[in-house]
Write an enzyme that holds these catalytic residues in place. Structure first.
Site, PDB file in Angstrom:
ATOM      1  N   LYS A  45     -50.717  44.018  -6.727  1.00 44.75           N
ATOM      2  CA  LYS A  45     -50.612  43.146  -7.657  1.00 44.75           C
ATOM      3  C   LYS A  45     -51.233  42.270  -7.492  1.00 44.75           C
ATOM      4  CE  LYS A  45     -46.409  45.409  -8.874  1.00 44.75           C
ATOM      5  NZ  LYS A  45     -44.654  45.245  -9.059  1.00 44.75           N
ATOM      6  N   TYR A  88     -46.277  48.308 -18.980  1.00 46.06           N
ATOM      7  CA  TYR A  88     -44.980  48.573 -18.587  1.00 46.06           C
ATOM      8  C   TYR A  88     -44.379  48.508 -20.060  1.00 46.06           C
ATOM      9  CZ  TYR A  88     -45.834  46.624 -13.599  1.00 46.06           C
ATOM     10  OH  TYR A  88     -45.793  46.442 -12.898  1.00 46.06           O
ATOM     11  N   ASN A 151     -43.508  42.023  -5.833  1.00 43.00           N
ATOM     12  CA  ASN A 151     -43.391  43.316  -4.826  1.00 43.00           C
ATOM     13  C   ASN A 151     -44.811  43.703  -4.136  1.00 43.00           C
ATOM     14  OD1 ASN A 151     -43.241  44.242  -7.066  1.00 43.00           O
ATOM     15  ND2 ASN A 151     -41.975  44.773  -6.840  1.00 43.00           N
ATOM     16  N   HIS A 154     -47.714  48.373  -6.925  1.00 47.71           N
ATOM     17  CA  HIS A 154     -47.703  49.130  -7.905  1.00 47.71           C
ATOM     18  C   HIS A 154     -47.877  50.702  -7.313  1.00 47.71           C
ATOM     19  CE1 HIS A 154     -46.562  51.578 -11.986  1.00 47.71           C
ATOM     20  NE2 HIS A 154     -47.754  51.595 -11.681  1.00 47.71           N
ATOM     21  N   GLU A 165     -51.461  56.800 -16.751  1.00 46.01           N
ATOM     22  CA  GLU A 165     -51.315  54.924 -15.876  1.00 46.01           C
ATOM     23  C   GLU A 165     -52.933  55.424 -15.328  1.00 46.01           C
ATOM     24  OE1 GLU A 165     -48.569  53.645 -13.064  1.00 46.01           O
ATOM     25  OE2 GLU A 165     -47.053  53.963 -14.821  1.00 46.01           O
TER      26      GLU A 165
HETATM   27  P1  IDP Z   1     -41.390  49.886  -9.292  1.00 51.32           P
HETATM   28  O1  IDP Z   1     -42.846  49.100  -9.708  1.00 51.32           O
HETATM   29  O2  IDP Z   1     -40.518  49.886  -8.085  1.00 51.32           O
HETATM   30  O3  IDP Z   1     -41.802  51.017 -10.437  1.00 51.32           O
HETATM   31  P2  IDP Z   1     -40.291  49.354 -11.963  1.00 51.32           P
HETATM   32  O4  IDP Z   1     -38.197  49.420 -12.146  1.00 51.32           O
HETATM   33  O5  IDP Z   1     -41.139  50.116 -12.379  1.00 51.32           O
HETATM   34  O6  IDP Z   1     -39.824  49.298 -10.513  1.00 51.32           O
HETATM   35  O7  IDP Z   1     -40.093  47.863 -12.482  1.00 51.32           O
HETATM   36  C1  IDP Z   1     -41.819  47.595 -12.496  1.00 51.32           C
HETATM   37  C2  IDP Z   1     -41.973  45.892 -11.886  1.00 51.32           C
HETATM   38  O8  IDP Z   1     -40.927  45.121 -12.365  1.00 51.32           O
HETATM   39  C3  IDP Z   1     -41.152  45.791 -10.567  1.00 51.32           C
HETATM   40  O9  IDP Z   1     -42.010  46.441  -9.824  1.00 51.32           O
HETATM   41  C4  IDP Z   1     -41.462  44.495 -10.410  1.00 51.32           C
HETATM   42  O10 IDP Z   1     -42.058  43.932  -9.997  1.00 51.32           O
HETATM   43  C5  IDP Z   1     -41.103  44.162 -12.379  1.00 51.32           C
HETATM   44  N1  IDP Z   1     -39.491  43.938 -11.892  1.00 51.32           N
HETATM   45  C6  IDP Z   1     -38.283  44.711 -11.728  1.00 51.32           C
HETATM   46  N2  IDP Z   1     -37.234  44.421 -12.190  1.00 51.32           N
HETATM   47  C7  IDP Z   1     -36.596  43.255 -12.068  1.00 51.32           C
HETATM   48  C8  IDP Z   1     -35.820  42.071 -11.665  1.00 51.32           C
HETATM   49  O11 IDP Z   1     -34.872  42.560 -11.699  1.00 51.32           O
HETATM   50  N3  IDP Z   1     -36.636  40.822 -11.684  1.00 51.32           N
HETATM   51  C9  IDP Z   1     -37.666  40.925 -11.874  1.00 51.32           C
HETATM   52  N4  IDP Z   1     -38.818  41.673 -12.235  1.00 51.32           N
HETATM   53  C10 IDP Z   1     -38.372  43.084 -11.723  1.00 51.32           C
HETATM   54 MG    MG Z   2     -42.149  51.496 -12.178  1.00 50.18          MG
END
Ligand code: IDP
Ligand code: MG
Length: 190
Positions: A45, A88, A151, A154, A165
């Protein structure tokens, strides 16, 4: 959306049918079990790119024995960011969704397709928990991430999601089917 991602944007980021299927059965010539080979989408990312972590990510996947079959850097910058909206789509009602799209379009992303045995599940274990606070040390997020909203990486969370994807981010001719031909050091004899 524009720039490097132009052609796919023009197509409305529609899912293309031609990308290689995510599962193929490989029977080692030495006998032994048949291993189901999968493919998954991994993306460094914008914060991972800014922090110069592309190489660290690639190194971890290569060390683990996975095979890189596609890679490109692209910036998804111009609204409405169709590829991100589709990527997303399940999160569109979350309160953090606008900030997520803004973050993901804030700078270049490095998208990759990795292949290997159970690579979807393995890569989820390698990247670690979504929330940096919960991510175990030794995982990519556990070692590098500072916050759930920054984070680093992805990775697809299911075989079906990976197929969707990969087709979203890559044209089929951007993926390379290459074979191991024995250039590992263990293949050479003195
Ligand atoms: P993942 O990336 O571990 O699969 P997902 O639940 O699919 O997690 O969420 C996609 C992305 O959305 C996360 O990697 C993160 O960048 C963002 N995200 C998820 N939950 C939060 C939150 O509570 N606050 C801010 N960003 C979030
Ligand atoms: Mg995800």
């Amino acid at each position: 959306m524009g720039g490097l991602f132009g052609p796919a944007a023009a197509a409305g980021a529609a899912v293309r049918a031609a990308a290689s299927g995510p599962r193929q059965l490989v029977r080692p010539s030495s006998g032994g079990p048949s291993w189901t080979q999968e493919r998954t989408l991994v993306a460094v990312k914008p914060d991972g790119v800014q922090r110069r972590l592309i190489g660290a990510v690639i190194q971890r996947f290569e060390r683990r024995g996975f095979k890189l079959v596609g890679m490109k850097m692209l910036q998804v910058s111009d609204p409405p960011c169709e590829i991100l909206a589709e990527h997303y789509q399940d999160l569109q009602r979350k309160p953090f969704y606008p900030a997520l799209i803004s973050y993901m379009s804030s700078g270049p992303v490095v998208a990759m397709v990795w292949e290997g045995y159970n690579v979807v599940r393995a890569s989820r274990a390698m990247i670690g928990h979504t929330d940096s606070t919960e991510a175990a040390p030794g995982t990519i997020r556990g070692d590098f991430s500072i916050h759930i909203s920054r984070n680093i990486i992805h990775a697809s969370d299911s075989v079906e999601g990976a197929q969707r994807e990969i087709q979203l981010w890559f044209q089929s001719n951007e993926l390379v089917n290459w074979a191991d031909v024995g250039h590992h050091s263990s293949s050479y004899q003195a």
